[in-house]
Scaffold this active site. Structure first.
Site, PDB file in Angstrom:
ATOM      1  N   HIS A 227      63.695  12.281  19.937  1.00 24.58           N
ATOM      2  CA  HIS A 227      63.281  11.905  18.399  1.00 24.58           C
ATOM      3  C   HIS A 227      64.366  11.286  17.455  1.00 24.58           C
ATOM      4  O   HIS A 227      64.237  10.967  16.482  1.00 24.58           O
ATOM      5  CB  HIS A 227      63.179  13.381  17.745  1.00 24.58           C
ATOM      6  CG  HIS A 227      64.453  14.226  17.363  1.00 24.58           C
ATOM      7  ND1 HIS A 227      65.008  15.194  18.410  1.00 24.58           N
ATOM      8  CD2 HIS A 227      65.092  14.147  16.421  1.00 24.58           C
ATOM      9  CE1 HIS A 227      65.830  15.760  17.811  1.00 24.58           C
ATOM     10  NE2 HIS A 227      66.189  15.063  16.616  1.00 24.58           N
ATOM     11  N   ASP A 258      61.676  15.764  24.908  1.00 24.05           N
ATOM     12  CA  ASP A 258      62.521  15.134  23.825  1.00 24.05           C
ATOM     13  C   ASP A 258      64.090  14.503  24.106  1.00 24.05           C
ATOM     14  O   ASP A 258      65.086  14.889  23.785  1.00 24.05           O
ATOM     15  CB  ASP A 258      62.902  16.183  22.626  1.00 24.05           C
ATOM     16  CG  ASP A 258      63.337  15.850  21.569  1.00 24.05           C
ATOM     17  OD1 ASP A 258      63.244  14.302  21.623  1.00 24.05           O
ATOM     18  OD2 ASP A 258      63.759  16.491  20.464  1.00 24.05           O
ATOM     19  N   SER A 338      71.932  16.141  16.469  1.00 26.44           N
ATOM     20  CA  SER A 338      70.935  16.371  17.781  1.00 26.44           C
ATOM     21  C   SER A 338      71.270  15.095  18.591  1.00 26.44           C
ATOM     22  O   SER A 338      71.696  13.854  18.172  1.00 26.44           O
ATOM     23  CB  SER A 338      69.690  15.741  16.887  1.00 26.44           C
ATOM     24  OG  SER A 338      68.938  16.874  16.408  1.00 26.44           O
TER      25      SER A 338
END
Length: 493
Positions: A227, A258, A338
């Site tokens: 993402h 992901d 992230s």
């Protein structure tokens, strides 16, 4: 009369003229102080002057064994030693030696008491000694005697691991009329900071997002979240100690997991070793490094709060991602973290920081290395990752409510799943399930809402045929559908 007065007993220390006095220093005191307060004369009356006679009250004398001394000075000498030589003072060396010996003895006692648990009785909250000698002892009792509040090697971990952590920036072409206020995963991630820079024409690259990643191969292979690079036309990677960012090539991605692998050109890059996430226990210390909200190479520390967590995140397009087997930690994770590593105290990666709950504090999630290692080679070589079949029928569902029931002309207390959309060429489409149908059950079993129905579908085998109980135009019909594999459609049910 005089004899009778002489025979009357007087309190010790109090006499009249002509009698034996108990005060050995009376004569000296009377010469120097003719008036005084105290036990040796009346108030305002010179010594030796006889007070007016009154009836004498007989007072019992003190025990003969007790010696009365009217006054003394703390630490002074007794009256018989006034002319004696002062006692010999103890040397400083002897005092210090005694003090040192006391410290050693007390320290030894404290150490022994701690090791042998002398103070674990009921008074101190411990367990009393068992009276029954046949009772089984507690296995592996917790002992916090030598525990520390926080590991002392955090700085060393950061020093060694930080050079391998990179900043990942994405750029996308601007499109006319696009505001770039993309809500993609913003509830959990917030990594895509979309902004519309006015004055730039269509086709110009604009910064679209930022996240983290880390080098796991010295030849320039980088692991990050899918993402983080979603929708990017160009990816820039900043490596610590290098003046200019590298342009990275996207090798392979897995939207389901992901995960994504990038490649930059170069050699001898610092790397991080992938550890074993399955060896971690809840409560173990963990360290997160990344670029939260643009603050490069930020380190946060916490513990592993839990494992095997499952969360569901819905993006702005309506598709849903279900994460499984996640690690939960209270190490601070924020937008920009992230793709960054979650490390154990050996400096090994045990997870990739992926999501954070915005409705709580100190609840972050990371993809464990047990998941990463299974697909890493596929991502590096950009080959398809084998996926487990996910049973589905290919219809977008929602719960029936009173308003929907009224619009469809059915009973307002009808329970079931309203078909909002049917995916083209899906099992539902091929089975003639239609938009605006209401599914009330499957194979004769009633399901009150979409969650119950979807859970029942997912328990079926791909290829199995099921009969859906459907309300259509106020009539009950049966629709036969063959369960399909969701991986072939990349949509929700």
């Amino acid at each position: 009369m005089e004899d009778e007065n002489k025979k009357t007993e007087q309190p010790q220390g109090f006499t009249y003229e002509g009698e034996k006095r108990d005060d050995p220093y009376g004569e000296t005191r009377r010469d120097a102080e003719p008036y005084t307060f105290g036990p040796f004369g009346g108030a305002g009356r010179p010594y030796g002057e006889e007070a007016p006679r009154q009836d004498v009250v007989e007072i019992a004398p003190a025990p003969a064994t007790k010696e009365y001394r009217p006054f003394t000075v703390s630490g002074g000498t007794v009256k018989s030693d006034w002319n004696a030589k002062p006692p010999r003072r103890t040397s400083f060396r002897a005092i210090f030696a005694s003090f040192l010996a006391g410290v050693i003895v007390v320290g030894a006692l404290m150490f022994t008491a701690d090791r042998q648990n002398w103070f674990t009785g009921e008074l101190f909250g411990g367990t009393p000694q068992a009276q029954n000698t046949t009772a089984k002892p507690v296995n592996n009792p917790v002992n916090n005697a030598e525990d520390v509040v926080r590991p002392n090697n955090i700085a060393k971990i950061f020093e060694q691991a930080s050079p391998a952590v990179v900043k990942v920036e994405t750029f996308a072409k601007a499109r006319q009329g696009t505001t770039w206020e993309d809500e993609f995963f913003r509830q959990f991630f917030g990594d895509n900071y979309r902004s519309n820079r006015g004055g730039e024409g269509e086709g110009d690259l604009q910064e679209s997002g930022m996240g983290s990643g880390f080098l796991f191969d010295s030849t320039g292979y980088i692991l990050t979240n899918q993402h983080v690079i979603e929708g990017a036309d160009q990816i820039k990677v900043t490596v610590e100690g290098h003046d200019e960012p590298y342009t990275a090539k996207l090798l392979g991605t897995s939207p389901e997991l992901d995960l994504a692998v990038l490649k930059i050109e170069g050699n001898d890059f610092p790397t991080l070793k992938l550890g074993d996430s399955s060896s971690m226990n809840m409560g173990d210390w963990v360290v997160a490094i990344g670029n939260p909200v643009g603050f490069e190479h930020t380190i946060t520390v916490g513990v592993l709060s839990s494992n095997e967590r499952e969360i569901t995140i819905q993006d702005s397009s309506g598709s849903t991602r279900k994460y499984q087997h996640l690690l939960q930690t209270d190490a601070s994770i924020n937008p920009g973290n992230s793709g960054g590593p979650l490390l154990n105290l050996s400096g090994e990666v045990i997870g990739i920081n992926t999501a954070v709950s915005t409705q709580a504090q100190g609840i972050g999630f990371a993809i464990p290395t047990s998941t990463i290692t299974e697909v890493l080679e596929n991502l590096k070589t950009n080959t398809k990752i084998p996926q487990k079949p996910v049973p589905f029928i290919g219809a977008t569902l929602m719960d029936v409510n009173e308003e929907i029931a009224q619009q469809l002309g059915i009973e307002k207390d009808t329970k079931g799943s309203f078909v909002r959309e049917v995916i083209f060429n899906s099992p539902a489409y091929r089975g003639d399930l239609r938009q605006y149908d209401v599914i009330t059950g499957m194979d004769g079993t009633a399901y009150k809402n979409k969650d119950e129905l979807i859970a029942a579908i997912q328990k079926k085998e791909v290829g199995a045929k099921v009969t859906l109980d459907v309300l259509r135009g106020g009539k009950e019909v049966d629709i036969i559908v063959e369960i399909g594999d969701k991986n072939e459609f990349n949509v929700q049910q």
